[in-house]
Design a protein around this motif. Structure first.
Motif, short mmCIF file in Angstrom:
data_model
loop_
_atom_site.label_atom_id
_atom_site.label_comp_id
_atom_site.label_asym_id
_atom_site.label_seq_id
_atom_site.Cartn_x
_atom_site.Cartn_y
_atom_site.Cartn_z
N THR A 138 47.68 32.80 33.81
CA THR A 138 49.01 33.30 34.17
C THR A 138 48.87 34.38 35.23
O THR A 138 47.92 35.17 35.22
N PRO A 139 49.85 34.44 36.17
CA PRO A 139 50.90 33.45 36.36
C PRO A 139 50.37 32.23 37.10
O PRO A 139 49.25 32.23 37.57
N LEU B 26 51.70 33.65 42.34
CA LEU B 26 51.79 35.09 42.47
C LEU B 26 52.03 35.42 43.94
O LEU B 26 51.22 35.06 44.79
N GLY C 217 52.63 38.56 46.44
CA GLY C 217 52.49 40.01 46.48
C GLY C 217 52.72 40.56 47.87
O GLY C 217 52.86 39.80 48.84
N LEU D 210 47.27 43.58 42.09
CA LEU D 210 47.77 42.38 41.41
C LEU D 210 46.79 41.96 40.32
O LEU D 210 45.58 41.95 40.56
N THR D 211 47.32 41.59 39.16
CA THR D 211 46.45 41.21 38.03
C THR D 211 46.71 39.77 37.61
O THR D 211 47.86 39.36 37.44
N LEU D 212 45.62 39.05 37.44
CA LEU D 212 45.65 37.66 37.01
C LEU D 212 44.99 37.59 35.63
O LEU D 212 43.99 38.26 35.39
N THR E 144 41.67 41.69 38.72
CA THR E 144 42.62 42.49 39.49
C THR E 144 42.22 42.49 40.95
O THR E 144 41.06 42.77 41.28
N THR F 27 45.60 30.07 39.55
CA THR F 27 46.72 30.92 39.99
C THR F 27 46.72 30.90 41.50
O THR F 27 45.69 31.18 42.13
N LEU G 277 47.81 32.44 44.92
CA LEU G 277 48.21 33.75 45.43
C LEU G 277 48.65 33.64 46.88
O LEU G 277 48.00 32.98 47.70
#
Lengths: 108, 112
Positions: B7-8, B11, B13, B19-21, B77, B107, B109
């Motif tokens: 999650t997510p 993403l 940004g 940002l954290t995955l 992160t 995820t 990005l």
């Protein structure tokens, strides 16, 4: 240079034909994993090999550690075989090194 | 059998943002991995963890932090997102180091 070199980089096949993908290693690989990344992006593991050969349905893979290569043979290619095939070499620790992949497109 | 969830799924940004995955696995595997995949390329190892609370740097660790507070979860992160960055981050787990790796769905990005 690349520690794990995959060839060819891209391949087109007609449905029902056969082909082989190859990985050459310039590191001392002790295990090889083969993955298929499907068009949705999911990585599916196909084989985990120590030196030797494994077969699963229409797929067969060989790992020759002495000559530093691995092959993946696809027999009777089907449309659902399309995607990108990756090999990954392990050298006895926790990490593996991935090749850049072979993009396969199977057409009717 | 088991499953890896990430999650997510997507993403988006801003430049400079942290940002954290997140990644969860229910295989009860010891080892977990974070990889980065750029478009049309292979996977590059960012961080891995051989057990709870362990962290090991991969080839691409600069610009990232990781956390393995529980055996089942591994977070990554991005410490300062780079403008126009676009990549897929893939989490994997294996029973032990060197065993078959099982991957999550990724995820995606995008940094504006």
């Amino acid at each position: 240079g690349d520690k794990v070199k995959q060839s060819p980089s891209a391949l087109s096949l007609q449905e029902g034909t056969n082909s082989a993908l190859r990985c050459n290693f310039s590191i001392a690989a002790t295990t090889v994993q083969w993955f298929l990344q499907n068009p949705r992006g999911s990585l599916i593991n196909l084989f985990y090999l120590v030196p030797g050969t494994k077969e699963n349905g229409r797929l067969k893979s060989t790992f020759n550690s002495k000559e530093s290569y691995s092959t993946l043979h696809i027999r009777d290619a089907q449309l659902e075989d399309s995607g990108t095939y990756f090999c990954a070499a392990g050298t006895g620790g926790y990490k593996v090194v991935f090749g850049s992949g072979t993009r396969l497109l199977v057409s009717p | 059998g088991g499953i890896i969830t990430q999650t997510p799924k997507f993403l988006i940004g801003q430049e400079g943002q942290k940002l954290t995955l997140k990644c969860q696995q229910n295989f009860n595997h010891d080892t977990m991995y974070w990889y980065r995949q750029d478009s049309g390329k292979g996977l590059r190892l960012i961080y891995y963890s051989i057990t709870e609370n362990d962290l090991q740097k991969g080839d691409l660790s600069e610009g990232y932090d990781a956390s393995r507070e529980k055996k089942s979860s591994f977070s990554l992160t991005v410490t300062s997102a780079q403008k126009n960055e676009m990549a897929v981050f893939l989490c994997a787990s294996s029973r032990q180091g060197g065993d078959t790796q099982y991957f999550g769905p990724g995820t995606r990005l995008l940094v504006l």
